[in-house]
Scaffold this active site. Structure first.
Site, PDB file in Angstrom:
ATOM      1  N   SER A  41      13.554 -28.003  14.059  1.00 27.92           N
ATOM      2  CA  SER A  41      12.284 -27.536  14.631  1.00 27.92           C
ATOM      3  C   SER A  41      11.093 -27.738  13.708  1.00 27.92           C
ATOM      4  CB  SER A  41      12.389 -26.042  14.992  1.00 27.92           C
ATOM      5  OG  SER A  41      13.330 -25.837  16.021  1.00 27.92           O
ATOM      6  N   CYS A 127      21.008  -5.056  20.505  1.00 22.16           N
ATOM      7  CA  CYS A 127      20.178  -5.088  21.712  1.00 22.16           C
ATOM      8  C   CYS A 127      20.680  -4.165  22.824  1.00 22.16           C
ATOM      9  CB  CYS A 127      20.072  -6.523  22.227  1.00 22.16           C
ATOM     10  SG  CYS A 127      21.660  -7.373  22.365  1.00 22.16           S
ATOM     11  N   ARG A 227      30.102 -10.369  29.095  1.00 17.30           N
ATOM     12  CA  ARG A 227      29.002 -11.301  29.373  1.00 17.30           C
ATOM     13  C   ARG A 227      28.982 -11.588  30.876  1.00 17.30           C
ATOM     14  NH1 ARG A 227      25.270 -11.760  25.883  1.00 17.30           N
ATOM     15  NH2 ARG A 227      26.638 -12.528  24.238  1.00 17.30           N
ATOM     16  N   HIS A 234      20.204  -6.472  29.709  1.00 16.60           N
ATOM     17  CA  HIS A 234      21.546  -5.927  29.532  1.00 16.60           C
ATOM     18  C   HIS A 234      21.648  -4.600  30.276  1.00 16.60           C
ATOM     19  CE1 HIS A 234      22.186  -9.055  26.759  1.00 16.60           C
ATOM     20  NE2 HIS A 234      22.215  -8.402  25.629  1.00 16.60           N
ATOM     21  N   ASN A 307      16.812  -7.255  26.994  1.00 10.39           N
ATOM     22  CA  ASN A 307      17.474  -7.419  25.696  1.00 10.39           C
ATOM     23  C   ASN A 307      16.618  -8.159  24.678  1.00 10.39           C
ATOM     24  OD1 ASN A 307      18.274  -9.493  27.781  1.00 10.39           O
ATOM     25  ND2 ASN A 307      18.973 -10.585  25.947  1.00 10.39           N
TER      26      ASN A 307
END
Length: 328
Positions: A41, A127, A227, A234, A307
């Site tokens: 990046s 989170c 998940r 979440h 989250n």
């Protein structure tokens, strides 16, 4: 008013980009901003506060002149560079690297923000834990918790861009490249690494961080983390037991008085928390509130929050705000 120099490590990731947006929204007194990311990046340009910034690589000189450093790049990066950054700045770390270190505070600022004062390294919580303990803190103070069980339903954005890309990919019938199964077609009851106790590393975080934040190391906690094929937010089913008896209407009133919490709890009107409610805001939604007859003094409810925001970026920025507002 004093202005602060800020470094964001992991600035191009999901949490990093969200954190930059939260910094803009909060209009904090920032003098300088440095954006750090991985090698792939370097050289990218991001616009923050109406100004274009070039993403830099991470090195020993990255933190000189810095007042606050946010780490949003995972545990390995944090383990290597947080101690270095702490020589120059206050570090707010979103990874799990230092959360259970007894010398480093694990902070949810509206619960135990005072622990961050005077510290060079502060750990931001998991989170899924942040919205849960926001509610549990009040219940513990009023009724004294004895047992807590979590079942989490965690969005793919918790895995970063790799999770989002895998959901998009498997929706079109392609094979997964990140998750062990095609997430578009199934829930996956494995988050993190398998550990010897039969738990996963994510489940261990849920247990350990709850006890540390509430300062209740005697509390019995269990967790199953799943998940699910949802992009953001979440959801967590919380089943708990208290020492003191409670009245359900009193509990609902307590929930409605907790800052950041919005109660949505009327099934007849289809009023319950969903990802559509939680997405891209800093509220914590609570619903499906009822007694749990499998426990003495048992309570059952559902918690949902974004989250990336309240579960990571917004709480990190709130730690910085708390420190600024309480500096002598």
């Amino acid at each position: 008013m004093k202005k602060y120099n800020v470094v964001v490590v992991g600035a191009t990731g999901l949490v990093g980009r969200t954190l930059l947006r939260v910094l803009e929204e909060r209009k904090l007194p920032i003098a300088g901003l440095r954006l750090i990311a991985s090698e792939k990046s370097i050289g990218k340009k991001l616009t923050v506060f109406g100004k274009e910034y070039v993403v830099e690589g991470l090195g020993k000189e990255s933190f000189k002149g810095c007042d606050f450093a946010f780490f949003c790049a995972g545990s390995k990066v944090s383990e290597q560079y947080v101690p270095l950054a702490a020589k120059h700045s206050i570090v707010i770390d979103n990874s799990s690297a230092f959360r259970m270190n007894p010398d480093i505070p694990l902070v949810v600022p509206w619960i135990n923000g005072e622990l961050a004062l005077g510290k060079k390294i502060i750990a931001n919580a998991n989170c899924s834990i942040i919205p849960c303990v926001t509610v549990l803190k009040t219940l513990d103070e009023r009724f004294c918790l004895t047992k807590v069980n979590y079942t989490t339903y965690q969005a793919v954005s918790g895995s970063g861009f790799k999770g989002i890309n895998d959901l998009m990919r498997t929706r079109t019938g392609e094979k997964p490249l990140f998750y062990p199964q095609p997430i578009a077609s199934t829930c996956i009851p494995l988050i993190g690494d398998a550990i010897t106790s039969g738990d996963t590393s994510e489940e261990k975080k849920m247990k350990d961080e709850t006890k540390k934040i509430l300062n209740r190391f005697d509390l019995k906690v269990s967790a199953t983390c799943v998940r699910v094929p949802v992009f953001y937010c979440h959801g967590i089913v919380v089943s708990l037991e208290t020492k003191e008896k409670f009245n359900l209407s009193d509990v609902k009133n307590l929930f409605s008085e907790i800052p950041k919490v919005i109660v949505k709890d009327d099934l007849r009107k289809n009023d319950f928390p969903t990802s559509l409610d939680g997405y891209d805001n800093d509220n914590i939604y609570v619903g499906r509130i009822r007694e749990d007859e499998t426990r003495e003094n048992g309570l059952l409810f559902y918690v949902l929050a974004d989250n990336l925001r309240i579960g990571a970026a917004s709480s990190s920025v709130a730690i910085m705000e708390y420190i600024i507002n309480h500096q002598k």
